[in-house]
Design a protein around this motif. Sequence first.
Motif, short mmCIF file in Angstrom:
data_model
loop_
_atom_site.label_atom_id
_atom_site.label_comp_id
_atom_site.label_asym_id
_atom_site.label_seq_id
_atom_site.Cartn_x
_atom_site.Cartn_y
_atom_site.Cartn_z
N PHE A 155 0.97 -1.18 0.16
CA PHE A 155 -0.04 0.08 -0.01
C PHE A 155 1.01 1.07 -0.01
CE2 PHE A 155 -1.66 3.36 2.68
CZ PHE A 155 -3.00 3.66 1.94
N GLN B 149 2.52 1.82 -3.11
CA GLN B 149 1.69 2.24 -4.56
C GLN B 149 1.45 3.64 -4.02
OE1 GLN B 149 0.39 0.37 -6.93
NE2 GLN B 149 -0.74 2.16 -7.59
N HIS C 261 -7.32 2.05 -2.18
CA HIS C 261 -6.29 0.84 -2.21
C HIS C 261 -6.18 0.09 -0.71
CE1 HIS C 261 -4.49 1.83 -5.97
NE2 HIS C 261 -4.73 3.22 -5.73
#
Length: 478
Positions: free
Chosen positions: A124, A127, A171
């Motif tokens: 995470f 990203q 996300h």
Amino acid sequence: MNIGRRIYCCLLLLLACSCSIYAQDVVLRGHITNRTSDSVRITYNTDRLAYYPKEFYAPLDRNGNFSVSFPVPADVYTMVELRHGNHLAELMLTNGDSLKVIADARRFDSSISYTGSGSDIQNFVAQHTLERGRVNQYTMRIRNHIAETPEDYLKGLENEKKEELAFTTRHGDKLPARFRRIWDASFTYYNYFFIEQYPQMHEMQRIRRYTDTIPEANYAVLKGLPDAFDDEYLQVPPYLLYLSGLFETRLRGAGYAVPVTDSANARKLLDSVDKLAYKLLPTGSGEYFIAQSLYARARVQYIERSRAVFAAFRKRWPASQYLPALQKEMDMAERLQAGQPAPDMNVTMADGKQVRLSDLKGKVVYISFWTTWCKQCVGELRMMERKVKDMFANKPVEFVTVSIDEDTATAKLLQQQMGLTGNFTYTTGGWYAPAAQSYGVRALPAYFLVDRNGNFAVTQPPSPQRSTELLVAISKLY
């Protein structure tokens, strides 16, 4: 330390975790293809009051593999930086994590991925770096709004936060609920902190120089700033920043004096701030608040006030985790008081002769700590050369500049380029250099004025920027 300058010091703590009790190690293994370095470096900070990063290195074998384990604080999420050459990855680690990282140095950010315990969080964060940038880039986006009116500034901050929360929604479905709460809270408290900073920063942006004269209209942003106190968020660095400036900002907006000097009005403001903290903050937040305030001011205010604040803190929190750091800071504050002997060190005189500082007894000595990367240091050294030194030609006064650069050659070259004269000391080690440690230097530039008996003449000597005050201070001593 006033609010306008505190921001630069506080932001050094953005990687800080919030607990000093260690549990089991984190294990981090990895494989890097097309490597650009022979190792990876892990850095993070575990000190809430200061920035003393911990570092761990792991060599890469010939196939690009590495393995390293290191302790992290228990039951919190600690931001850790993994560096490989010029590449950097952020991780949010907690005790018990065991991870494997895969990356290609040719496309580092887009290739990095994690498996193992804790990998959902790290993927995470990776990203986020790819789409939104590193966490501290949020503060840069907020600063882009600083020139706006109070109303537009608040709208801009709220929109920036909405974009971050939308990213989490897209996300974050696999994230632990507690981590997601902590992560989202970071952006809320960043906003609160920068709302506190707006009155002064907006005015400085408007007039293009430093000022403590702030129009009342600038404080309009504070009207909606809540008392959002929660000890759970002590592990969130922006929450610590929010706490550190909240009460002082509000009181300044109400007309209290700015604590630039240790005047009666400044002490009135600081005493009022402490009273609000004791009254309004929950236990953990109050403990941190008083500790960080004392740590920041122990050396720059009357020692009697520091002693009183420290005594009250020990009575309220006799087993505080901050007591060792505060005791060390108080000991240093006592050592740096006027009348105390200045620590000895080596000095290279202008004629090349090597002496000790103690050999200069009988003369007044003005000591400046600096580095080549400190722009304010360089500017004030130039100012001292132009406005101060010539006034004491043929007087019993010596000027000693102490470079704590790791690269001594660069420091000497810059000294020559600036045409600096006088006596110079070069000591490598940065903040950990022996001279820097003995003088308690933790911010630059740092100045000390030593009388003809080898003792500190004043607790806080003027800088070259305050050249008239400095001339008077030195002249009184010979």
